[in-house]
Design a protein around this motif. Sequence first.
Motif, PDB file in Angstrom:
ATOM      1  N   CYS A   6       0.854  -1.194   0.000  1.00 55.52           N
ATOM      2  CA  CYS A   6       0.000   0.000   0.000  1.00 55.52           C
ATOM      3  C   CYS A   6       0.887   1.240   0.000  1.00 55.52           C
ATOM      4  O   CYS A   6       1.860   1.315   0.765  1.00 55.52           O
ATOM      5  CB  CYS A   6      -0.922  -0.008   1.218  1.00 55.52           C
ATOM      6  N   LYS A   7       0.571   2.203  -0.832  1.00 59.29           N
ATOM      7  CA  LYS A   7       1.416   3.394  -0.945  1.00 59.29           C
ATOM      8  C   LYS A   7       1.318   4.312   0.269  1.00 59.29           C
ATOM      9  O   LYS A   7       2.111   5.240   0.412  1.00 59.29           O
ATOM     10  CB  LYS A   7       1.064   4.177  -2.205  1.00 59.29           C
ATOM     11  N   TYR A   8       0.342   4.062   1.142  1.00 58.61           N
ATOM     12  CA  TYR A   8       0.176   4.884   2.338  1.00 58.61           C
ATOM     13  C   TYR A   8       0.779   4.236   3.590  1.00 58.61           C
ATOM     14  O   TYR A   8       0.835   4.871   4.637  1.00 58.61           O
ATOM     15  CB  TYR A   8      -1.308   5.148   2.593  1.00 58.61           C
ATOM     16  N   ILE A   9       1.205   2.978   3.481  1.00 56.03           N
ATOM     17  CA  ILE A   9       1.703   2.245   4.642  1.00 56.03           C
ATOM     18  C   ILE A   9       3.084   1.675   4.324  1.00 56.03           C
ATOM     19  O   ILE A   9       3.236   0.870   3.391  1.00 56.03           O
ATOM     20  CB  ILE A   9       0.751   1.103   5.046  1.00 56.03           C
ATOM     21  N   ALA A  10       4.090   2.068   5.107  1.00 56.01           N
ATOM     22  CA  ALA A  10       5.466   1.643   4.830  1.00 56.01           C
ATOM     23  C   ALA A  10       5.613   0.127   4.948  1.00 56.01           C
ATOM     24  O   ALA A  10       6.050  -0.544   4.009  1.00 56.01           O
ATOM     25  CB  ALA A  10       6.431   2.351   5.772  1.00 56.01           C
ATOM     26  N   TRP A  56       1.616   0.673  15.523  1.00 59.77           N
ATOM     27  CA  TRP A  56       0.884   0.843  14.268  1.00 59.77           C
ATOM     28  C   TRP A  56       1.433   2.035  13.485  1.00 59.77           C
ATOM     29  O   TRP A  56       1.786   1.923  12.302  1.00 59.77           O
ATOM     30  CB  TRP A  56      -0.601   1.028  14.572  1.00 59.77           C
ATOM     31  N   PHE A  57       1.526   3.188  14.148  1.00 56.68           N
ATOM     32  CA  PHE A  57       1.959   4.395  13.452  1.00 56.68           C
ATOM     33  C   PHE A  57       3.444   4.364  13.111  1.00 56.68           C
ATOM     34  O   PHE A  57       3.864   4.950  12.107  1.00 56.68           O
ATOM     35  CB  PHE A  57       1.618   5.633  14.277  1.00 56.68           C
ATOM     36  N   PHE A  58       4.246   3.668  13.932  1.00 55.74           N
ATOM     37  CA  PHE A  58       5.667   3.569  13.600  1.00 55.74           C
ATOM     38  C   PHE A  58       5.861   2.760  12.319  1.00 55.74           C
ATOM     39  O   PHE A  58       6.561   3.195  11.394  1.00 55.74           O
ATOM     40  CB  PHE A  58       6.450   2.936  14.744  1.00 55.74           C
ATOM     41  N   HIS A  59       5.246   1.586  12.262  1.00 58.47           N
ATOM     42  CA  HIS A  59       5.433   0.749  11.073  1.00 58.47           C
ATOM     43  C   HIS A  59       4.711   1.323   9.854  1.00 58.47           C
ATOM     44  O   HIS A  59       5.058   0.997   8.722  1.00 58.47           O
ATOM     45  CB  HIS A  59       4.962  -0.673  11.358  1.00 58.47           C
ATOM     46  N   MET A  60       3.750   2.172  10.098  1.00 56.19           N
ATOM     47  CA  MET A  60       3.050   2.825   8.998  1.00 56.19           C
ATOM     48  C   MET A  60       3.890   3.944   8.390  1.00 56.19           C
ATOM     49  O   MET A  60       3.878   4.156   7.170  1.00 56.19           O
ATOM     50  CB  MET A  60       1.718   3.387   9.519  1.00 56.19           C
ATOM     51  N   THR A  61       4.647   4.651   9.238  1.00 56.94           N
ATOM     52  CA  THR A  61       5.392   5.825   8.774  1.00 56.94           C
ATOM     53  C   THR A  61       6.911   5.682   8.837  1.00 56.94           C
ATOM     54  O   THR A  61       7.628   6.380   8.114  1.00 56.94           O
ATOM     55  CB  THR A  61       5.005   7.047   9.624  1.00 56.94           C
ATOM     56  N   LEU A  62       7.405   4.819   9.754  1.00 65.06           N
ATOM     57  CA  LEU A  62       8.837   4.636  10.014  1.00 65.06           C
ATOM     58  C   LEU A  62       9.512   5.917  10.509  1.00 65.06           C
ATOM     59  O   LEU A  62      10.705   6.126  10.303  1.00 65.06           O
ATOM     60  CB  LEU A  62       9.567   4.106   8.771  1.00 65.06           C
ATOM     61  N   TRP A  66       7.360   8.195  16.162  1.00 65.27           N
ATOM     62  CA  TRP A  66       6.443   7.080  16.385  1.00 65.27           C
ATOM     63  C   TRP A  66       7.187   5.849  16.893  1.00 65.27           C
ATOM     64  O   TRP A  66       6.583   4.985  17.547  1.00 65.27           O
ATOM     65  CB  TRP A  66       5.653   6.772  15.120  1.00 65.27           C
ATOM     66  N   GLN A  67       8.468   5.750  16.611  1.00 65.41           N
ATOM     67  CA  GLN A  67       9.261   4.667  17.212  1.00 65.41           C
ATOM     68  C   GLN A  67       9.280   4.820  18.730  1.00 65.41           C
ATOM     69  O   GLN A  67       9.139   3.842  19.470  1.00 65.41           O
ATOM     70  CB  GLN A  67      10.687   4.677  16.675  1.00 65.41           C
ATOM     71  N   LEU A  68       9.423   6.055  19.187  1.00 66.70           N
ATOM     72  CA  LEU A  68       9.367   6.314  20.627  1.00 66.70           C
ATOM     73  C   LEU A  68       7.991   5.979  21.184  1.00 66.70           C
ATOM     74  O   LEU A  68       7.867   5.429  22.283  1.00 66.70           O
ATOM     75  CB  LEU A  68       9.700   7.788  20.902  1.00 66.70           C
TER      76      LEU A  68
END
Length: 252
Positions: A6-10, A56-62, A66-68
């Motif tokens: 998906c182009k919106y999810i990393a 969720w948001f970390f793996h979605m955006t990297l 969001w990693q924190l």
Amino acid sequence: ENYVVCKYIAEFWNTLTNMAFFSLAIYGIWNVRSTRQENRFVLCYLGMLIVGLGSWFFHMTLKYEWQLADELPMVYCTCICIYCALRADVKSGTDFFIALALFAYSAIVTLVYLQIRKPVFHQVAYAVEVFIVLIRSTMHQIEIRKTNMRAFQEMQQLFWLGVGAFGLSFFLWNIDNIYCTNLRAIRNSLPAVLAPLFQLHAYWHIGTALGCYASIVYQQYLRLVKLGKVDEYRLRWISNVVPIIEKPAKSN
């Protein structure tokens, strides 16, 4: 392999599998409220929900922010579980000294981690918390075995589900880290429908969600034993995998 599905999810599968955190945490909150157990366990499940949301948001955006939000709530949530384990045999009241000590620990870990940015520090800080929960839980089990064998056996089931789920997930997570290139080659050689089966980090999310959930249910059960209320409830297993504490309806 970012933004492939998906182009919106990393990382699509690593993002999607955080649904395990959401579903189990929400189910746990509903169960606590419906069986009128203590709000401390609602806080445990809310912490679990926040961990899943951050992941969720970390793996979605990297993104590092969001990693924190993925890593630090693990420390905060486990502090709540430590409080539950240390105060399981206290009938009522709040121990502000323990609460303050756990808050201080969380604050120090947060401040240091923000400065040094070394994942190994976070891993050690989290491992210390898990060790405390395991030791105190084992001590409780030894005490309960002397007086209530049925409760001890059911607590053992919850204990080993939590340990097993975390242990297997940790193993797969390490395999994914060590053999990342090999696993990517395997996925690329398989049909699209089979390739996700070798997304081992995704299994880490599912396993840790189950392990976290089982650990909180264990604390709920332990509390009921210590309050002398365990006979008013029963432990039921959904599909022999997901435990739930129920309060049977009173017969007329």
